[in-house]
Design a protein around this motif. Structure first.
Motif, short mmCIF file in Angstrom:
data_model
loop_
_atom_site.label_atom_id
_atom_site.label_comp_id
_atom_site.label_asym_id
_atom_site.label_seq_id
_atom_site.Cartn_x
_atom_site.Cartn_y
_atom_site.Cartn_z
N VAL A 167 -16.48 -24.22 52.58
CA VAL A 167 -16.75 -25.21 53.66
C VAL A 167 -17.90 -25.99 53.40
CG1 VAL A 167 -16.94 -25.80 55.98
CG2 VAL A 167 -15.10 -24.19 55.44
N SER A 168 -18.03 -27.11 53.25
CA SER A 168 -19.50 -27.87 53.12
C SER A 168 -19.50 -28.83 53.99
CB SER A 168 -19.48 -28.36 51.66
OG SER A 168 -19.50 -27.36 50.79
N PHE A 169 -20.71 -29.18 54.80
CA PHE A 169 -20.95 -30.44 55.44
C PHE A 169 -22.48 -30.65 55.65
CE2 PHE A 169 -21.80 -27.18 58.98
CZ PHE A 169 -22.79 -27.78 59.49
N TYR A 170 -22.72 -32.08 55.97
CA TYR A 170 -24.20 -32.40 56.22
C TYR A 170 -24.15 -33.35 57.31
CZ TYR A 170 -23.25 -36.44 53.51
OH TYR A 170 -22.90 -37.92 52.96
N GLU A 171 -25.16 -33.37 58.26
CA GLU A 171 -25.45 -34.25 59.26
C GLU A 171 -26.78 -35.01 59.25
OE1 GLU A 171 -27.50 -33.74 62.00
OE2 GLU A 171 -28.37 -31.68 61.26
N LYS A 172 -26.69 -36.39 59.55
CA LYS A 172 -27.77 -37.01 59.39
C LYS A 172 -29.07 -37.19 60.29
CE LYS A 172 -25.23 -40.22 56.42
NZ LYS A 172 -25.13 -42.01 56.29
N ILE A 173 -28.60 -36.72 61.53
CA ILE A 173 -29.53 -36.68 62.62
C ILE A 173 -31.04 -35.60 62.39
CG2 ILE A 173 -29.95 -36.20 65.07
CD1 ILE A 173 -27.41 -37.26 65.42
N ASN A 174 -30.35 -34.58 62.11
CA ASN A 174 -31.56 -33.39 61.77
C ASN A 174 -31.70 -33.21 60.30
OD1 ASN A 174 -32.37 -32.74 64.46
ND2 ASN A 174 -29.93 -32.02 64.60
N ARG A 175 -30.96 -33.95 59.56
CA ARG A 175 -30.99 -33.96 57.92
C ARG A 175 -30.77 -32.43 57.42
NH1 ARG A 175 -33.40 -38.43 55.96
NH2 ARG A 175 -34.58 -37.39 54.27
N PRO B 146 -27.38 -34.91 50.45
CA PRO B 146 -28.94 -35.35 50.06
C PRO B 146 -29.70 -34.14 49.69
CG PRO B 146 -27.99 -36.42 52.05
CD PRO B 146 -27.16 -35.51 51.55
N SER B 147 -30.46 -34.23 48.58
CA SER B 147 -31.37 -33.32 48.02
C SER B 147 -32.60 -32.83 49.13
CB SER B 147 -31.81 -33.67 46.86
OG SER B 147 -32.66 -34.93 46.84
N SER B 148 -32.86 -33.94 49.90
CA SER B 148 -33.90 -33.80 50.88
C SER B 148 -33.60 -32.93 52.04
CB SER B 148 -34.54 -35.07 51.23
OG SER B 148 -33.75 -36.00 51.88
N TYR B 149 -32.08 -32.78 52.37
CA TYR B 149 -31.83 -32.26 53.71
C TYR B 149 -32.16 -30.62 53.34
CZ TYR B 149 -29.51 -36.34 55.34
OH TYR B 149 -29.25 -37.29 55.81
N LYS B 150 -32.10 -29.81 54.62
CA LYS B 150 -32.38 -28.52 54.75
C LYS B 150 -31.26 -27.59 55.06
CE LYS B 150 -34.53 -25.24 57.85
NZ LYS B 150 -35.29 -25.03 58.98
N GLU B 151 -31.12 -26.77 54.31
CA GLU B 151 -29.81 -25.89 54.32
C GLU B 151 -30.00 -24.98 55.67
OE1 GLU B 151 -26.81 -22.71 51.76
OE2 GLU B 151 -28.82 -23.08 51.12
N VAL B 152 -28.85 -24.99 56.33
CA VAL B 152 -28.80 -23.98 57.70
C VAL B 152 -27.91 -22.96 57.50
CG1 VAL B 152 -29.64 -26.05 59.21
CG2 VAL B 152 -27.14 -25.63 58.50
N THR B 153 -28.30 -21.81 58.25
CA THR B 153 -27.22 -20.50 58.20
C THR B 153 -26.39 -20.79 59.33
OG1 THR B 153 -28.61 -19.38 59.55
CG2 THR B 153 -28.98 -19.43 56.88
N LEU B 154 -25.35 -19.55 59.35
CA LEU B 154 -24.47 -19.57 60.63
C LEU B 154 -25.36 -19.34 62.08
CD1 LEU B 154 -21.11 -18.10 59.42
CD2 LEU B 154 -21.42 -20.16 60.32
N ASP B 155 -26.28 -18.44 61.67
CA ASP B 155 -26.77 -18.26 62.89
C ASP B 155 -27.80 -19.29 63.57
OD1 ASP B 155 -26.20 -15.30 62.78
OD2 ASP B 155 -28.18 -14.75 61.54
N GLU B 156 -28.27 -20.01 62.70
CA GLU B 156 -28.89 -21.40 63.12
C GLU B 156 -28.02 -22.40 63.73
OE1 GLU B 156 -32.59 -22.29 60.25
OE2 GLU B 156 -30.85 -21.97 59.20
N ILE B 157 -26.80 -22.37 63.17
CA ILE B 157 -25.71 -23.32 63.84
C ILE B 157 -25.27 -22.77 65.29
CG2 ILE B 157 -23.45 -24.19 63.52
CD1 ILE B 157 -23.61 -23.86 60.45
#
Length: 261
Positions: free
Chosen positions: A100-108, A249-260
């Motif tokens: 599963v992959s996703f990205y969101e633009k508000i928090n990048r 996008p390469s500038s976006y920060k990866e988040v973990t499940l705990d952060e979600i």
């Protein structure tokens, strides 16, 4: 929210041996159940690709949100989603049988991982095949691979495994006239967990029934948590050329499940 553990139902086959004849142990009820399931799959929606526009409402005790979601599916291979508010794309997701992959633009931010994310979102353990089945209005388990019995109720047939597990209960409710799946439920009594999927309305797509509105409720009674997801299909095309544009996008920060969480 704690996850329901969806456990594969163990199929039991009993063989009767004889030297000159075969003993048929099927009852009248077994035959009627088999015919019901056969009719259900004969009338089931099928496709190679699907493109749909939906309105999705999500609500838990912290969040309430309504978004427009475009869905594209290549059967058994990819599920792509693009969510927007007022015509502005806010997030994209690409789901395959592997991840599963996703990205969101508000928090990048972005997520690139396994199906634990979907399990958290729906409140139940979820894999690609089960998500695909849920979205197109089919039972999350293939009824042809199990042994089931039918309880004839006032307006629906209640289909349940012949051997329910103590830790997991499954229920499927089918309208007998057109063999429509109206509801499916997963219950884990020990952990007080419950998922209910209601197919409120149906429409005809290529001559086969397809959901028009789906309501999903996931409940954790041990914590008093409840999640509601309502999906309303607006436009549907099937078996058309489909693209799946997705690039984090390469500038976006990866988040973990705990952060979600």
């Amino acid at each position: 929210m704690k996850y329901l553990s969806i456990i594969s139902i163990v199929l039991l086959f009993v063989g009767c041996k004889g030297t000159k004849k075969v003993v048929n142990t099927a009852t009248v009820d077994d035959i009627e159940t088999t015919r019901l399931i056969e009719n259900y799959y004969e009338n089931s929606f099928d496709f190679t690709t699907l493109v749909a526009r939906t309105k999705v409402k999500y609500q838990d005790k912290k969040t309430r949100q309504t978004v427009t979601v475009s869905i594209r599916i290549e059967k058994d291979k990819k599920i792509w989603m693009s969510a927007s508010v007022l015509g502005i794309t806010g997030a994209k997701a690409l789901i395959t049988p592997d991840k599963v992959s996703f990205y969101e633009k508000i928090n990048r931010t972005y997520f690139d991982g396994d199906f634990t994310f979907l399990s958290q979102y729906f409140g139940v353990q979820m894999n690609f095949d089960q998500l695909q089945r849920l979205l197109i209005g089919q039972t999350v388990y293939d009824l042809r691979k199990g042994t089931y019995e039918v309880d004839k109720q006032e307006s629906v047939y209640k289909i349940i495994p012949k051997q329910q597990l103590d830790i997991l209960k499954l229920f499927f409710y089918m309208e007998p006239q057109q063999f429509l799946l109206k509801k499916q439920q997963v219950v884990q009594p020990k952990d007080k967990l419950f998922m209910d999927v209601d197919y409120i309305n149906h429409q005809s797509v290529n001559g086969k029934p397809f959901p028009q509105e789906i309501q999903i409720k996931a409940v954790d009674n041990s914590k008093g948590d409840q999640t509601m997801i309502n999906i309303e299909y607006r436009n549907i095309d099937i078996n058309v050329p489909v693209r799946f544009p997705f690039s984090i996008p390469s500038s976006y920060k990866e988040v973990t499940l705990d952060e979600i969480r």
